[in-house]
Design an enzyme around this catalytic site. Structure first.
Site, PDB file in Angstrom:
ATOM      1  NE  ARG A   1      -2.065   1.303  -4.302  1.00 30.16           N
ATOM      2  CZ  ARG A   1      -1.151   0.816  -5.118  1.00 30.16           C
ATOM      3  NH1 ARG A   1      -0.340  -0.145  -4.693  1.00 30.16           N
ATOM      4  NH2 ARG A   1      -1.022   1.259  -6.339  1.00 30.16           N
TER       5      ARG A   1
ATOM      6  CB  SER B   1      -0.915  -0.003   1.219  1.00 35.92           C
ATOM      7  OG  SER B   1      -0.121   0.036   2.372  1.00 35.92           O
TER       8      SER B   1
ATOM      9  CE1 TYR C   1       1.331   4.270  -3.596  1.00 35.96           C
ATOM     10  CE2 TYR C   1      -0.661   4.551  -4.897  1.00 35.96           C
ATOM     11  CZ  TYR C   1       0.704   4.361  -4.822  1.00 35.96           C
ATOM     12  OH  TYR C   1       1.436   4.262  -5.983  1.00 35.96           O
TER      13      TYR C   1
ATOM     14  CG  HIS D   1       4.134  -4.892   6.471  1.00 36.86           C
ATOM     15  ND1 HIS D   1       3.679  -3.780   5.797  1.00 36.86           N
ATOM     16  CD2 HIS D   1       5.230  -5.300   5.794  1.00 36.86           C
ATOM     17  CE1 HIS D   1       4.492  -3.537   4.767  1.00 36.86           C
ATOM     18  NE2 HIS D   1       5.434  -4.434   4.748  1.00 36.86           N
TER      19      HIS D   1
HETATM   20  P1  A3P Z   1       1.910  -1.028  -7.754  1.00 33.31           P
HETATM   21  O1  A3P Z   1       2.221  -2.490  -7.667  1.00 33.31           O
HETATM   22  O2  A3P Z   1       0.445  -0.754  -7.880  1.00 33.31           O
HETATM   23  O3  A3P Z   1       2.691  -0.330  -8.803  1.00 33.31           O
HETATM   24  P2  A3P Z   1       4.803  -1.410  -0.866  1.00 33.31           P
HETATM   25  O4  A3P Z   1       5.876  -0.403  -0.876  1.00 33.31           O
HETATM   26  O5  A3P Z   1       3.907  -1.319   0.327  1.00 33.31           O
HETATM   27  O6  A3P Z   1       5.321  -2.771  -1.118  1.00 33.31           O
HETATM   28  O7  A3P Z   1       3.831  -1.023  -2.067  1.00 33.31           O
HETATM   29  C1  A3P Z   1       4.263  -1.140  -3.394  1.00 33.31           C
HETATM   30  C2  A3P Z   1       3.401  -0.272  -4.259  1.00 33.31           C
HETATM   31  O8  A3P Z   1       3.787   1.104  -4.101  1.00 33.31           O
HETATM   32  C3  A3P Z   1       3.612  -0.599  -5.732  1.00 33.31           C
HETATM   33  O9  A3P Z   1       2.351  -0.356  -6.360  1.00 33.31           O
HETATM   34  C4  A3P Z   1       4.666   0.406  -6.125  1.00 33.31           C
HETATM   35  O10 A3P Z   1       4.748   0.650  -7.498  1.00 33.31           O
HETATM   36  C5  A3P Z   1       4.206   1.632  -5.355  1.00 33.31           C
HETATM   37  N1  A3P Z   1       5.297   2.595  -5.126  1.00 33.31           N
HETATM   38  C6  A3P Z   1       6.569   2.338  -4.777  1.00 33.31           C
HETATM   39  N2  A3P Z   1       7.275   3.447  -4.657  1.00 33.31           N
HETATM   40  C7  A3P Z   1       6.453   4.476  -4.941  1.00 33.31           C
HETATM   41  C8  A3P Z   1       6.607   5.898  -5.003  1.00 33.31           C
HETATM   42  N3  A3P Z   1       7.780   6.473  -4.749  1.00 33.31           N
HETATM   43  N4  A3P Z   1       5.530   6.649  -5.313  1.00 33.31           N
HETATM   44  C9  A3P Z   1       4.348   6.061  -5.572  1.00 33.31           C
HETATM   45  N5  A3P Z   1       4.131   4.730  -5.553  1.00 33.31           N
HETATM   46  C10 A3P Z   1       5.162   3.938  -5.240  1.00 33.31           C
END
Ligand code: A3P
Length: 329
Positions: free
Chosen positions: A160, A69, A229, A138
């Site tokens: 999210r 998220s 998010y 988490h």
């Molecule tokens: P998507 O798979 O929809 O692209 P987490 O960090 O909790 O593992 O979540 C990963 C999600 O956050 C992924 O979503 C990733 O692309 C997105 N994400 C990672 N870095 C980001 C950033 N700097 N800004 C916006 N979204 C980001």
């Protein structure tokens, strides 16, 4: 002390062996601890060790998140905000976020520090870290040790919209699975959907996890900041300022005038971070390349994957689960 730690971990492993289990996304089962599901492949007995042995300090800032998220993003933003005095030149080559992935700068308690798969059965000594400590988890609010509430430390939580979380989760765990055990084929979206809806996702049920922090933020607004998010994507300036204020280091009018808020947002943007060499090539403790944490970074990407029936069902479950709470996902 070493022997004492080994005894502690031996005991925790014995407890985990008695807990209910189900088949999960990896070759080993998931176990249920205090109402939530965990893969031993991912966390070992970490959640139990955190619950029993992590001691929060008043000055701690704990970043909490539903998996997939925006944890990586939140860690980057909070790190940049907290350390802006020591790294004022955000666009210079020196900033740690340009050389390290945020998961290496802000470790997750149960995944890294207390996870016996990685720590050699040693309880980490976190008292040696400089204050304020920036740590992540988490784990659900209800499974955090009492010292978290007693110390009055601060928690920033992020979740999210449920559709995007599910699709992101599906992509990510297929990456981890293919890395861990190449003999296992990919998991289908349908299968992931089913587990997710039944609450059998990593750290799930997701709704219960979010509700715990939601209630925490209502009961103790000075201590728990609840973020989404999707809101962060829509109004990054507003929410970054809220974060800084909550963390006890608000932006001064001088900093605002000099563009510090925008600089941090730019530094931590998906475009910037996902294109850095470290995030394209370095691997984490699971052997997964950090690019797995940067996929699309968009709101609404799940529309291309989920059927309208799936979205309908998710919406229905979400409404039922969150009914009367004031929270929407
Ligand atoms: P998507 O798979 O929809 O692209 P987490 O960090 O909790 O593992 O979540 C990963 C999600 O956050 C992924 O979503 C990733 O692309 C997105 N994400 C990672 N870095 C980001 C950033 N700097 N800004 C916006 N979204 C980001």
């Amino acid at each position: 002390e070493e022997e004492e730690d080994e005894r502690i971990y031996k005991r925790l492993k014995e407890i985990v062996a008695t807990l209910p289990t189900i088949k999960g996304w990896s070759s080993n089962p998931m176990y249920q601890y205090q109402g939530f599901w965990y893969s031993s492949d991912l966390v070992g007995v970490g959640p139990l060790a955190v619950h029993d042995h992590f001691k929060a300090h008043t000055t701690d800032v704990l970043l909490a998140a539903t998996p997939k998220s925006g944890t990586t993003w939140l860690k980057s933003l909070a790190f940049a905000v907290m350390n802006r005095k020591s790294h004022p030149s955000l666009d210079g080559r020196q900033h740690p976020l340009l050389k390290f992935n945020s998961h290496d700068l802000v470790p997750t308690l149960e995944l890294r520090l207390y996870n016996n798969n990685h720590n050699g059965d040693r309880i980490p000594n976190l008292d040696i870290l400089l204050s304020p400590r920036l740590l992540a988890t988490h784990m659900p609010y209800t499974s955090l040790p009492q010292s978290v509430t007693h110390s009055g430390c601060r928690i920033i939580y992020i979740c999210r919209n449920i559709n995007d979380t599910l699709v992101s989760y599906w992509h990510f765990f297929n990456r981890v699975r293919s890395k861990n055990n190449s003999s296992m084929g990919p998991i289908t979206l349908e299968e992931t959907f089913e587990w997710f809806c039944e609450g059998k996702s990593e750290y799930g049920p997701l709704w219960d996890q979010a509700l715990g922090y939601w209630k925490g933020s209502l009961d103790r607004p000075q201590n728990v900041l609840f973020l989404k998010y999707d809101d962060l994507q829509e109004e990054p300036v507003l929410h970054l300022k809220r974060m800084a204020e909550f963390m006890g280091c608000p932006f001064s009018s001088m900093e605002e005038k000099e563009g510090m808020v925008d600089q941090i947002i730019k530094l931590c943007s998906f475009e910037n971070l996902s294109n850095l060499a470290v995030n394209k090539t370095a691997t984490n403790h699971l052997g997964v390349t950090y690019d797995a944490y940067f996929r699309q970074g968009k709101v609404g990407d799940s529309m291309s994957y989920l059927t309208s029936e799936m979205m309908e069902e998710l919406h229905h479950i979400t409404e039922q689960k969150l009914h009367g709470s004031g929270l929407t996902l």
